[in-house]
Design a protein around this motif. Structure first.
Motif, PDB file in Angstrom:
ATOM      1  N   GLY A  43      86.756   4.614  58.790  1.00 14.00           N
ATOM      2  CA  GLY A  43      87.945   4.389  57.981  1.00 14.00           C
ATOM      3  C   GLY A  43      89.235   4.481  58.781  1.00 14.00           C
ATOM      4  O   GLY A  43      90.326   4.334  58.241  1.00 14.00           O
ATOM      5  N   LYS A  46      89.377   0.813  63.003  1.00 12.85           N
ATOM      6  CA  LYS A  46      88.801   0.162  64.196  1.00 12.85           C
ATOM      7  C   LYS A  46      88.432  -1.301  63.927  1.00 12.85           C
ATOM      8  O   LYS A  46      88.770  -2.197  64.702  1.00 12.85           O
ATOM      9  N   THR A  48      89.463  -3.234  61.465  1.00 12.18           N
ATOM     10  CA  THR A  48      90.674  -3.993  61.147  1.00 12.18           C
ATOM     11  C   THR A  48      91.411  -4.355  62.432  1.00 12.18           C
ATOM     12  O   THR A  48      91.853  -5.498  62.596  1.00 12.18           O
TER      13      THR A  48
HETATM   14  P1  ADP Z   1      86.770   1.587  60.588  1.00 13.15           P
HETATM   15  O1  ADP Z   1      86.248   0.314  61.148  1.00 13.15           O
HETATM   16  O2  ADP Z   1      87.443   2.462  61.611  1.00 13.15           O
HETATM   17  O3  ADP Z   1      85.735   2.358  59.823  1.00 13.15           O
HETATM   18  P2  ADP Z   1      88.292  -0.140  58.827  1.00 13.15           P
HETATM   19  O4  ADP Z   1      89.198  -0.929  59.699  1.00 13.15           O
HETATM   20  O5  ADP Z   1      87.073  -0.799  58.340  1.00 13.15           O
HETATM   21  O6  ADP Z   1      87.940   1.238  59.559  1.00 13.15           O
HETATM   22  O7  ADP Z   1      89.084   0.357  57.566  1.00 13.15           O
HETATM   23  C1  ADP Z   1      90.350   1.013  57.646  1.00 13.15           C
HETATM   24  C2  ADP Z   1      90.838   1.310  56.242  1.00 13.15           C
HETATM   25  O8  ADP Z   1      91.163   0.086  55.602  1.00 13.15           O
HETATM   26  C3  ADP Z   1      89.816   2.009  55.361  1.00 13.15           C
HETATM   27  O9  ADP Z   1      90.491   2.915  54.526  1.00 13.15           O
HETATM   28  C4  ADP Z   1      89.227   0.869  54.554  1.00 13.15           C
HETATM   29  O10 ADP Z   1      88.748   1.329  53.323  1.00 13.15           O
HETATM   30  C5  ADP Z   1      90.414  -0.043  54.392  1.00 13.15           C
HETATM   31  N1  ADP Z   1      90.042  -1.463  54.261  1.00 13.15           N
HETATM   32  C6  ADP Z   1      89.338  -2.187  55.162  1.00 13.15           C
HETATM   33  N2  ADP Z   1      89.225  -3.461  54.755  1.00 13.15           N
HETATM   34  C7  ADP Z   1      89.859  -3.546  53.571  1.00 13.15           C
HETATM   35  C8  ADP Z   1      90.112  -4.614  52.643  1.00 13.15           C
HETATM   36  N3  ADP Z   1      89.674  -5.859  52.868  1.00 13.15           N
HETATM   37  N4  ADP Z   1      90.808  -4.326  51.528  1.00 13.15           N
HETATM   38  C9  ADP Z   1      91.284  -3.084  51.297  1.00 13.15           C
HETATM   39  N5  ADP Z   1      91.095  -2.031  52.126  1.00 13.15           N
HETATM   40  C10 ADP Z   1      90.400  -2.258  53.254  1.00 13.15           C
END
Ligand code: ADP
Ligand code: MG
Length: 246
Positions: A43, A46, A48
């Motif tokens: 979360g 990474k 993103t």
């Molecule tokens: P990681 O890869 O480090 O686990 P992410 O980049 O997947 O982290 O997610 C970062 C944050 O953004 C998290 O809180 C996740 O729930 C949120 N998030 C990721 N994608 C989306 C989306 N498409 N819509 C809303 N929130 C998102």
């Protein structure tokens, strides 16, 4: 391998999902030939972060430059960017109804507009490189997870990318298949491919990374060599994270 001039440049990048601030003032420069491993708690942003580099995610502020060019908005330029910035996901995303060979040929003929013969030659060469020369005629479901992920890597490489992004490429694999995928990635790193790799495989980070970027709560908390990072992480967040996974 010596690290060259900047290939990926993120400056002042911010991204929100609604009220959620998922990327905070990101500054990240990746040099040509450099291998950057991104680690951190779930979360933390990474996925993103690396998805912004081939514009699978748009950002609200800041600039992202790949090989001297700002990211294109749409159209042909965007398709070219996606070919030049190869991406390998946790799930292999192969086309189920096409053979392994056809999977590695498809982007070459459609996006790179190569003749079938040339695409096939290149596909077979790459399948050989990832140790799957004898699997070309099979369908993805007939392969193990580790083999499928190696096909996905070959497919991305077939586009002659300038950089390869990996998002937890071994997280969906059975333990005995993890190494065969990491080995292909190590090889790529040695050959000088520029790579940004999100992974929990600390052995890979130690042995293949030029830099470890530790991310938490949408920000880059540490950005150091693996030797420094693993010997003495500076932040409480990183120490806490490492104590949980090592
Ligand atoms: P990681 O890869 O480090 O686990 P992410 O980049 O997947 O982290 O997610 C970062 C944050 O953004 C998290 O809180 C996740 O729930 C949120 N998030 C990721 N994608 C989306 C989306 N498409 N819509 C809303 N929130 C998102
Ligand atoms: Mg993720």
């Amino acid at each position: 391998m010596a690290v060259g001039e900047p290939l990926i440049e993120l400056r002042g990048v911010n991204k929100h999902f609604g009220a959620l601030h998922v990327l905070r003032d990101i500054e990240l420069i990746v040099g040509r030939g450099e291998v950057v491993v991104v680690i951190g708690p779930s979360g933390g942003g990474k996925s993103t972060l690396i998805r912004t580099i081939n514009r699978l995610e748009t950002v609200q502020s800041g600039s992202i430059v790949v090989d001297g060019r700002p990211l294109p908005e749409e159209g042909k330029e965007l398709a070219r960017l996606r070919a030049e910035v190869g991406m390998v996901f946790q799930s292999f995303n192969l086309f189920a109804h096409r053979t392994v060979l056809a999977n590695v040929m498809l982007g070459q003929t459609k996006v790179r507009r190569r003749a079938k013969q040339d695409a096939e030659r290149r596909a077979r060469e790459l399948l050989g490189r990832v140790g799957l020369a004898d699997q070309a005629g099979k369908f993805p479901a007939q392969l193990s997870g580790g083999q499928q992920q190696r096909v996905a890597i070959a497919r991305a490489l077939a586009m002659d990318p300038k950089v390869m992004l990996f998002d937890e490429p071994t997280s969906a694999l059975d333990p005995e298949m993890i190494n065969e995928v990491l080995e292909v990635m190590r090889q790529l790193a040695q050959e000088g491919m520029t790579m940004v790799v999100v992974t929990h495989e600390m052995g890979f980070a130690r042995s293949a990374a030029n830099r470890v970027v530790f991310m938490a709560d949408g920000g880059i908390v540490e950005d150091r060599t693996p030797e420094e990072f693993f010997r003495s992480p500076e932040s409480e967040r990183a120490r806490d994270f490492l104590s949980k996974i090592l």
